[in-house]
Design an enzyme around this catalytic site. Structure first.
Site, PDB file in Angstrom:
ATOM      1  N   ASP A  12      45.821  42.660  28.140  1.00  0.00           N
ATOM      2  CA  ASP A  12      44.436  42.063  28.636  1.00  0.00           C
ATOM      3  C   ASP A  12      44.012  42.854  29.657  1.00  0.00           C
ATOM      4  O   ASP A  12      45.006  43.232  30.666  1.00  0.00           O
ATOM      5  CB  ASP A  12      44.339  40.595  28.835  1.00  0.00           C
ATOM      6  CG  ASP A  12      42.761  40.301  29.118  1.00  0.00           C
ATOM      7  OD1 ASP A  12      42.030  40.575  28.230  1.00  0.00           O
ATOM      8  OD2 ASP A  12      42.586  39.717  30.060  1.00  0.00           O
ATOM      9  N   ASP A  14      40.381  42.528  31.516  1.00  0.00           N
ATOM     10  CA  ASP A  14      39.308  41.724  32.200  1.00  0.00           C
ATOM     11  C   ASP A  14      40.000  40.660  32.679  1.00  0.00           C
ATOM     12  O   ASP A  14      40.572  39.721  32.107  1.00  0.00           O
ATOM     13  CB  ASP A  14      38.208  41.455  31.353  1.00  0.00           C
ATOM     14  CG  ASP A  14      37.119  42.492  31.238  1.00  0.00           C
ATOM     15  OD1 ASP A  14      36.437  43.066  32.280  1.00  0.00           O
ATOM     16  OD2 ASP A  14      36.826  42.836  30.155  1.00  0.00           O
ATOM     17  N   ASP A 169      45.289  36.541  31.473  1.00  0.00           N
ATOM     18  CA  ASP A 169      45.031  35.597  32.719  1.00  0.00           C
ATOM     19  C   ASP A 169      44.233  34.482  32.087  1.00  0.00           C
ATOM     20  O   ASP A 169      43.963  33.485  33.010  1.00  0.00           O
ATOM     21  CB  ASP A 169      44.143  36.408  33.458  1.00  0.00           C
ATOM     22  CG  ASP A 169      42.646  36.456  32.920  1.00  0.00           C
ATOM     23  OD1 ASP A 169      41.706  36.072  33.451  1.00  0.00           O
ATOM     24  OD2 ASP A 169      42.411  37.464  32.045  1.00  0.00           O
TER      25      ASP A 169
END
Length: 225
Positions: A12, A14, A169
Site C-alpha cells: 500500500d 498512502d 497501514d
C-alpha cells in the site's frame, strides 16, 4: 521447496510509504464541513484506507442522499491536491523498496489512488528504479476493504497470491489481504495501533518502513510462506 519462496511484495502507499493519512483526514473533514455534514476528525481518520464510496457510507450512512457524493469527492480531491508538492515519504521507505529488490523480490505498489495522485506519490518516493508494477483507482471496481486492487496488482505483475506478502497501514488493508489469503504486515505509521492491526489479522506489525527495514531479514517479507 522453491515454490515456497516469496516472489514479490505488494505495498500500500498512502500512510504506508508516504505520509498522507492525516492529509486525507483533514481534506475529508473539511470537505464534509463545507457540505454542512460535519464528522469528528477521529471518525474520519479511522475510515482512511477505504475508497471514497465506502468511506462516505461508513461516515454518513448507506441511506444518505448520494447526489452530493461527487461534490464531496471533488472537494476532497481539490483540498488534498494542495499538498502534492509537499508529500513526504515515511522514514526509509525508498530504502525498504530497494532492499526488497536487492533480495530478488518484485516490488509492486498496490494503490487505489487516482492517476494524478499516483504521479505525486511516485515523485515523493523517488524509487521508480526498483518498482515493478503500480496500480491505480482505474484498475479496481470496488475499493478496500474489497480485495480488487490486490487482485489487479497480482494480475498486472504476474505474481501468485501464495507467493506474496502485502504491507499496509490500516485494518482495511489487512481485511483486503485476508480475503485472498495473503499475509499482511502492518505498519503503525498511518495512525492505526499495533493492537488494532494485529487484531484484524496482521501477521507482524512494525512502527514504520525504517523499523521493517531493520528487521527485514527476520520479517515475513523474507521468510517462506
Amino acid at each position: 521447496m522453491a515454490t515456497d519462496r516469496l516472489a514479490g511484495v505488494l505495498f500500500d502507499v498512502d500512510g504506508t510509504l508516504v505520509d498522507t493519512t492525516y492529509l486525507h483526514t483533514v481534506s475529508w473533514w473539511e470537505a464534509l464541513r463545507q457540505s454542512d455534514q460535519p464528522v469528528p476528525m477521529a471518525m474520519v481518520h479511522r475510515s482512511i484506507g477505504m475508497g471514497s464510496d465506502k468511506l462516505l457510507d461508513h461516515l454518513l450512512g448507506p441511506e444518505r442522499d448520494r447526489d452530493a457524493d461527487s461534490k464531496l469527492r471533488d472537494a476532497h480531491d481539490t483540498l488534498y491536491a494542495e499538498y502534492w508538492e509537499r508529500l513526504t515519504p515515511l522514514p526509509r521507505a525508498a530504502d525498504l523498496l530497494r532492499a526488497c529488490a536487492e533480495r530478488g523480490l518484485r516490488v509492486v505498489l498496490a494503490t487505489s489512488a487516482s492517476g494524478p495522485e499516483v504521479a505525486a506519490l511516485r515523485r515523493a518516493l523517488a524509487a521508480d528504479d526498483v518498482i515493478d508494477t503500480i496500480t491505480s483507482a482505474e484498475d479496481a471496481q470496488q475499493s478496500k476493504p474489497a480485495p480488487d486492487i490486490l487482485v489487479a496488482a497480482l494480475e498486472q505483475s504476474g505474481l501468485a497470491a501464495e507467493r506474496v506478502v502485502f504491507v499496509g497501514d490500516s485494518v482495511w488493508d489487512v481485511v483486503a489481504a485476508g480475503a485472498l489469503n495473503i499475509p499482511c504486515v502492518g505498519l503503525t505509521c498511518g495512525g492505526t495501533s499495533r493492537g488494532e492491526l494485529a487484531g484484524a489479522g496482521a501477521v507482524a506489525v512494525y512502527d514504520d518502513p525504517a523499523a521493517l527495514l531493520i528487521e527485514l531479514a527476520d520479517s515475513p517479507l523474507t521468510r517462506p510462506r
